[in-house]
Design an enzyme around this catalytic site. Structure first.
Site, PDB file in Angstrom:
ATOM      1  N   GLU A  89       0.787  -1.232   0.000  1.00 25.65           N
ATOM      2  CA  GLU A  89       0.000   0.000   0.000  1.00 25.65           C
ATOM      3  C   GLU A  89       0.819   1.284   0.000  1.00 25.65           C
ATOM      4  O   GLU A  89       0.360   2.304  -0.514  1.00 25.65           O
ATOM      5  CB  GLU A  89      -0.924   0.005   1.231  1.00 25.65           C
ATOM      6  CG  GLU A  89      -2.007  -1.047   1.210  1.00 25.65           C
ATOM      7  CD  GLU A  89      -3.043  -0.790   0.124  1.00 25.65           C
ATOM      8  OE1 GLU A  89      -3.535   0.347   0.014  1.00 25.65           O
ATOM      9  OE2 GLU A  89      -3.328  -1.730  -0.641  1.00 25.65           O
ATOM     10  N   SER A 364     -53.930 -27.488  34.701  1.00 24.78           N
ATOM     11  CA  SER A 364     -53.826 -27.948  36.091  1.00 24.78           C
ATOM     12  C   SER A 364     -52.536 -27.538  36.784  1.00 24.78           C
ATOM     13  O   SER A 364     -52.388 -27.780  37.989  1.00 24.78           O
ATOM     14  CB  SER A 364     -53.965 -29.473  36.143  1.00 24.78           C
ATOM     15  OG  SER A 364     -55.270 -29.858  35.780  1.00 24.78           O
TER      16      SER A 364
END
Length: 682
Positions: A89, A364
């Site tokens: 780069e 229940s």
């Protein structure tokens, strides 16, 4: 003389050209340099970093991030990695002042020759410092003004910060594809390793990505180009480059820490909770370390148990029919720490969490709260309740004609036996005796029903009210933890990126005792019920598993208590049960409620519970439930409630009596029965 004249003219041109260049640069700085961003804030650079979610054993579950990033300090970056990026780069990075005049000249020449038809590579002239300026402060628009601002910022960055700091900014901010920002995240994404373990070939590959981060077609070609540049710059030998170029490009198909399906319901509940308490910015960008309560081996056991039952049921139905769904959640009943949670067959198929989001009728499973209201008022577990037809009982415009699951009536039955076998008619008579509001109040007190419940009626006292599995399990936890209302906890603690523990107003965290003792904060609250009544209920629920409707939930070698639940037409089926230090609840039903059909019932949910608990408790010693002071234990006939010496025929059990409570009188000879049929599920 002619030569001197030409030289003088050349020097004048050079002088005035340089002067005009300096003047032009000054004008550009004057025009573009005054409204530039505050670059000095990069001195304390703290980039957005992924938040990571961990299980209780430290294993990584998932990352939350808008940008996947792992911050790496300069000192922790391999020299080969830095050299690869410099070679690819910005070859003059260590010497230029922010802009590279030599690089600009080279780019102008190369690009000019390319446009004229010569074989030359297009090249750019942006330095790494310029890329930092652009990535942090500017847009990517291709304009002269942006390039000028970029150059000015780059030179100011170079005057303010060291080269090492600028490189650190660059390598942690650069986008490298696959949602990875920075080399730390990219190393994990592509190679499933930290940057410290990258080899030369992998370093070169990462350095090749900034030019085309999402293009994999020429990945090897670009990697090898970086290796050649590293040779040209003297960073490696040709032999090193040849060896690295010969290596296959073993790129990961994806981040391997992707969470297994069985953990996703839990993780999504954590995400939703933290999104509300911490906010999106903090959760996704602050690099939090989140230690959760989930225990991986228990989570796998819970998911396996649930899916086994769902697959068993769904396998006998047609492919085009709706699939049975369900949920399971396991907690420490003393602390509320959620140890396992599954909200359905597969999170990939449906993210709806049936453990925490599904409001369903509880059938229940409401009965223990109703019967606890009776125990609190002094009724003995052996108090007799009439199991006989109820005729003409009207509530508002509703005429009640309750039935038992076996369509039979047994006459007078002890309270314990009525609950253990989940008989409906005695429950209705008990509610009639207590009053509907008193019967429901206990469920509200224990957090099963909301405190501001509207339209209180008999059906709600018999389980027509809706709640979530999580709330039901939390309510049952109070039976065994001394009567304390607990809130489910998904997170043990959270650290920010600097290791500071978050708490206070941000999120409600708890400290827990490794010996599974209740945290101190529970002792600050008043118990929801008295310890003797709570123990009597636990004892009855233990009997439900040992000889009642919950037999499918038995775990050999362990003391277990629990309760089954089934709604009308078998649309929803439940089981909630517990050992001394572990509680689990199971729900099964269709997302659009409809009957499960012949042969289905709460035994299916109890079976899921047993499969899970057998795995969860396999290495644990049995621990009986704690007994409070003041109770007297007497052997009694299960059917009559009389002392075993007075009524020795039939099943004999041990009953816990409060002070002032006694066994029932011995029944008359003619009234003695061998005992009721207690099979079936309801």
């Amino acid at each position: 003389m002619k030569f001197k004249k030409i030289l003088r003219i050349f020097l004048n041109i050079l002088f005035w050209g340089f002067t005009l260049g300096i003047a032009a640069l000054a004008v550009l700085i004057l025009i573009y340099g005054n409204d530039l961003p505050d670059y000095k804030k990069l001195a304390t650079y703290a980039p957005p970093v992924a938040t990571r979610l961990y299980a209780s054993d430290g294993s990584l579950l998932i990352e939350y991030a808008e940008e996947r990033r792992v911050f790496i300090d300069f000192a922790d970056m391999p020299p080969q990695l830095i050299n690869a990026f410099v070679a690819a780069e910005d070859q003059n990075f260590w010497t230029h002042p922010g802009i590279d005049i030599q690089g600009i000249t080279r780019a102008l020449v190369n690009n000019g020759m390319r446009m004229l038809g010569f074989d030359a590579r297009f090249s750019g002239a942006s330095t790494i410092t310029q890329q930092v300026a652009k990535n942090f402060f500017l847009t990517s628009e291709r304009t002269i003004s942006r390039k000028i601002k970029e150059a000015i910022l780059a030179m100011r960055l170079e005057r303010t910060f060291s080269k090492q700091h600028i490189m650190t900014l660059y390598l942690n901010q650069i986008f490298l594809g696959a949602r990875a920002y920075g080399v730390g995240s990219a190393a994990l994404m592509y190679f499933n390793k930290p940057v410290s373990e990258l080899n030369l070939a992998e370093c070169a590959f990462l350095a090749s990505l900034p030019k085309a981060p999402n293009n994999r077609d020429k990945a090897i070609e670009r990697r090898n180009y970086v290796l050649r540049r590293m040779v040209e710059e003297g960073y490696i030998t040709q032999a090193d480059a040849d060896a690295a170029a010969a290596e296959p490009l073993n790129i990961n198909s994806g981040f391997t820490a992707q969470m297994a399906d069985e953990f996703q319901y839990f993780a999504e509940d954590v995400r939703r909770q933290l999104l509300d308490t911490l906010g999106r910015e903090t959760l996704y960008n602050d690099g939090l370390y989140i230690k959760t309560t989930i225990v991986p081996e228990l989570q796998r056991a819970a998911s396996a148990a649930l899916n086994k039952e769902l697959d068993r049921y769904n396998s006998i139905r047609g492919e085009n029919e709706a699939k049975l769904q369900g949920a399971i959640i396991a907690m420490n009943p003393h602390t509320g720490r959620v140890l396992a949670m599954s909200g359905g067959r597969s999170f990939a198929d449906s993210s709806f969490n049936r453990a925490t989001q599904a409001m369903r009728q509880i059938g229940s499973t409401i009965k223990p709260f109703v019967y606890l209201a009776a125990l609190e008022r002094g009724m003995s577990p052996q108090a007799m309740i009439l199991d006989a037809p109820i005729v003409g009982w009207r509530e508002n415009n509703t005429l009640w004609k309750p039935e038992n699951y076996d369509k039979k009536f047994l006459g007078d039955v002890p309270l314990r036996l009525a609950l253990e076998t989940s008989r409906n008619v005695p429950a209705v008579r008990l509610v009639q005796t207590l009053g509907v509001e008193n019967a429901i109040e206990v469920a509200q007190r224990f957090g099963v029903y909301p405190a501001d419940l509207d339209n209180i009626n008999l059906s709600m006292a018999l389980g027509s009210g809706e709640t979530t599995l999580q709330r039901l399990v939390s309510g049952y936890s109070a039976f065994v933890n001394g009567g304390h209302l607990i809130q489910p906890k998904l997170v043990d603690y959270i650290e920010d990126r600097y290791g500071r523990v978050l708490g206070g107003n941000n999120i409600d965290l708890i400290e827990w005792d490794p010996d599974l003792l209740p945290p101190e904060k529970l002792d600050e609250s008043e118990p929801l019920s008295d310890p003797q009544s709570l123990y009597q209920m636990v004892s009855i629920l233990q009997g439900t598993v040992e000889r009642g409707t919950g037999k499918q939930a038995r775990v050999p070698g362990h003391t277990i208590a629990g309760k089954t639940g089934t709604t009308n037409d078998v649309k929803d089926i439940w089981f909630v049960g517990f050992s001394k230090n572990l509680i689990a609840g199971v729900y099964l039903g269709f997302d659009t409620p409809k009957p499960l059909g012949r042969g289905a019932g709460s035994h299916m949910a109890a079976r899921v519970f047993a499969d899970f608990m057998k795995e969860a408790l396999k290495n644990e010693k049995n621990q009986p439930f704690s007994v409070p002071d003041g109770l007297t234990f007497v052997r009694v006939n299960r059917r009559s409630g009389a002392a075993a010496a007075d009524d020795p025929n039939g099943t004999i059990i041990t009953e816990a009596f409060k002070p002032g409570q006694h066994p029932n009188p011995a029944p008359q000879k003619a009234a003695q029965e061998s005992g009721p049929a207690v099979g079936g599920v309801f």
